[in-house]
Scaffold this active site. Structure first.
Site, PDB file in Angstrom:
ATOM      1  CE  LYS A 113       7.340  -6.844   1.498  1.00 47.87           C
ATOM      2  NZ  LYS A 113       8.515  -7.366   2.241  1.00 47.87           N
TER       3      LYS A 113
HETATM    4  C1  LIG Z   1       9.548  -8.138   1.715  1.00 44.10           C
HETATM    5  C2  LIG Z   1      10.835  -8.226   2.435  1.00 44.10           C
HETATM    6  C3  LIG Z   1      12.022  -8.699   1.812  1.00 44.10           C
HETATM    7  C4  LIG Z   1      12.031  -9.240   0.395  1.00 44.10           C
HETATM    8  O1  LIG Z   1      11.848  -8.254  -0.577  1.00 44.10           O
HETATM    9  P1  LIG Z   1      11.449  -8.640  -2.084  1.00 44.10           P
HETATM   10  O2  LIG Z   1      11.123  -7.351  -2.725  1.00 44.10           O
HETATM   11  O3  LIG Z   1      10.264  -9.553  -1.966  1.00 44.10           O
HETATM   12  O4  LIG Z   1      12.616  -9.330  -2.692  1.00 44.10           O
HETATM   13  C5  LIG Z   1      13.198  -8.677   2.537  1.00 44.10           C
HETATM   14  N1  LIG Z   1      13.228  -8.249   3.820  1.00 44.10           N
HETATM   15  C6  LIG Z   1      12.119  -7.805   4.449  1.00 44.10           C
HETATM   16  C7  LIG Z   1      12.223  -7.380   5.854  1.00 44.10           C
HETATM   17  C8  LIG Z   1      10.888  -7.765   3.790  1.00 44.10           C
HETATM   18  O5  LIG Z   1       9.786  -7.342   4.424  1.00 44.10           O
END
Ligand SMILES: *Cc1c(COP(=O)(O)O)cnc(C)c1O
Length: 467
Positions: A113
């Site tokens: 993220k």
């Molecule tokens: C947010 C997140 C996801 C999921 O990603 P999306 O974009 O919501 O599909 C998967 N793995 C981790 C570690 C995350 O923080």
């Protein structure tokens, strides 16, 4: 480039108008009017660019209301080896023959993220200054999103951050990542309740439209278009690294929750990046796997949503999914509105046979991974390679193996480092996950947070006092 809403009642919007917005006013999500095509000659020209230069080329196709020199400088500030630990920003590493891991999690909070959020932080600061505005970002987190947002927005001019989390319910590492920030514009609020209480508080404040307007309340949630756009870049960067001597197709496997990450892959593929398959992996919360197998989208209730050891994928519905559905029904806003109205009414919709027949053209395939699969995969990878992967990445690898085809490189997106999920990793391999040195002892750092009961008036008072 102009932007429209998936529900058809907003169109002709500019990037800088929608940057600070979440949902479109009609309840839909913003998408560009079209996906710019990238041909083989352009790909050849882009190969070899640094990550920030590649990001500039790509984002320039979607952003025409920020001067090029400003956008270039902003991206150069965002994607540095200093922040992401490597000149390549998203280094690709081999795992086994034909199978690679794209390292998306070397940023400040050790989750992918950061790649989008760090861009958003820079873009918010730039745009707020340009419009002489300020913003109070209000959010609720159970871990990853909140810390990525705080690390992206700390010290940014024009922004105050109010981040709610359930008191005592995050891991010690996650608490430390957020609460150790000493920046004056970061306000950590530990709520005496569970995550849903935090979310309800945010909703209650946002529902008071007069308060929201007066205090310029905003969000940084995963439906923000700029976050998605920033994520398209690493599919290109991953493809270049996986095809050093050619331009053949590549598969990507994506641990999926709210469909943000894989939606960026879908956009890269629509632009013409040679992606054969986008492999969507869910955990036990398999609402999206069910959709791609059956054409039926069935939102779960809170009681039906499992708490798993890949918690960032524990979703009951996927907030970005509407963007894909809009494309899948031929960009028909009326049909999209109809389908999601049905979800509101009945928690479910089903595509027609004709609509289902169009799905394979999008290259999405899916699968599901369980707690036992996760542990077995982490253990197997550690035994065979010495590498330690996190539970979300393990879910994707498990499903990737079910869809891999000899001759096509399969790239698994690493969405977090194992160090963030110590307990599960220890259960799998009996060892602590390696922790990057810059995180040594963060649990012992001084903490800055306030506690609060589940009380809307108290939250509003805190915002007014600090805004
Ligand atoms: C947010 C997140 C996801 C999921 O990603 P999306 O974009 O919501 O599909 C998967 N793995 C981790 C570690 C995350 O923080």
């Amino acid at each position: 480039m102009k932007y429209l809403s998936t529900r058809g009642e907003a169109s002709g919007r500019a990037f800088s108008e929608i940057l600070l917005e979440g949902l479109a006013p009609d309840g839909g999500l913003y998408l560009p009017e079209r996906y710019p095509a990238v041909d083989a000659a352009t790909l050849a020209r882009w190969r070899g660019l640094s990550y920030p230069e590649l990001a500039f080329e790509l984002l320039s196709l979607y952003i025409d209301d920020v001067p090029a020199a400003d956008l270039r400088a902003l991206l150069a500030r965002t994607y540095t080896a200093e922040v992401f630990g490597d000149e390549r920003i998203v280094p690709l590493r081999p795992l086994e023959p034909g199978m690679f891991v794209l390292g998306l999690s070397n940023g400040p909070t050790l989750a992918f993220k950061d790649l989008a959020m760090q861009f958003l932080g820079q873009a918010f600061e730039y745009e707020l200054a340009r419009q002489s505005r300020s913003l109070n970002v209000l959010g609720a987190t159970s871990g990853d999103t909140g810390s990525a947002a705080e690390h992206a927005l700390k010290g940014k001019r024009g922004v105050q951050v109010f981040m709610l989390s359930p008191l005592g319910r995050m891991s010690a590492f996650q608490q430390a990542q957020m609460f150790s920030l000493q920046d004056a514009n970061i306000h950590n609020v530990a709520v005496e309740g569970v995550f849903d209480d935090c979310q309800d508080l945010v909703k209650a404040v946002s529902a008071d439209l007069a308060f929201k307007q007066r205090h310029a309340i905003g969000t940084v949630n995963s439906i923000n278009w700029a976050r998605l756009l920033a994520q398209v870049v690493y599919y290109f960067a991953g493809w270049f690294q996986a095809t050093p001597d050619g331009d053949g197709p590549v598969d990507f496997a994506v641990p999926t929750g709210n469909f943000g990450n894989i939606c960026a892959g879908h956009i890269a593929r629509q632009m013409g990046l040679p992606i054969r398959r986008l492999v969507l992996a869910t955990n036990e919360n398999d609402v999206l796997d069910e959709f791609f197998r059956t054409g039926r989208y069935r939102v779960r209730t809170a009681a039906e949503t499992h708490e798993t050891s890949s918690p960032s994928m524990d979703i009951s519905k996927a907030s970005n999914f509407e963007r894909f559905v809009f494309d899948a029904v031929g960009r028909d806003a009326r049909r999209t509105r109809e389908l999601f109205a049905e979800v509101e009414r009945t928690r479910t919709f089903a595509l027609t046979e004709t609509e289902r027949a169009r799905l394979p053209a999008f290259g999405l395939v899916s699968g599901r991974s369980t707690g036992a699969d996760r542990l077995a995969t982490i253990r197997q990878v550690h035994g065979a390679t010495g590498q330690v992967i996190d539970p979300h990445t393990a879910d994707a690898l498990k499903v990737a193996r079910e869809h891999a085809e000899p001759g096509t490189p399969m790239v698994v997106l690493e969405t977090a480092l194992a160090a963030k999920f110590g307990a599960t990793v220890r259960e799998a391999i009996g060892l602590d996950a390696p922790r990057p040195v810059r995180f040594a002892g963060i649990e012992a750092l001084p903490r800055r947070f306030v506690t609060m009961p589940v009380d809307v008036a108290a939250l509003k008072a805190l915002i007014v006092e600090n805004a």
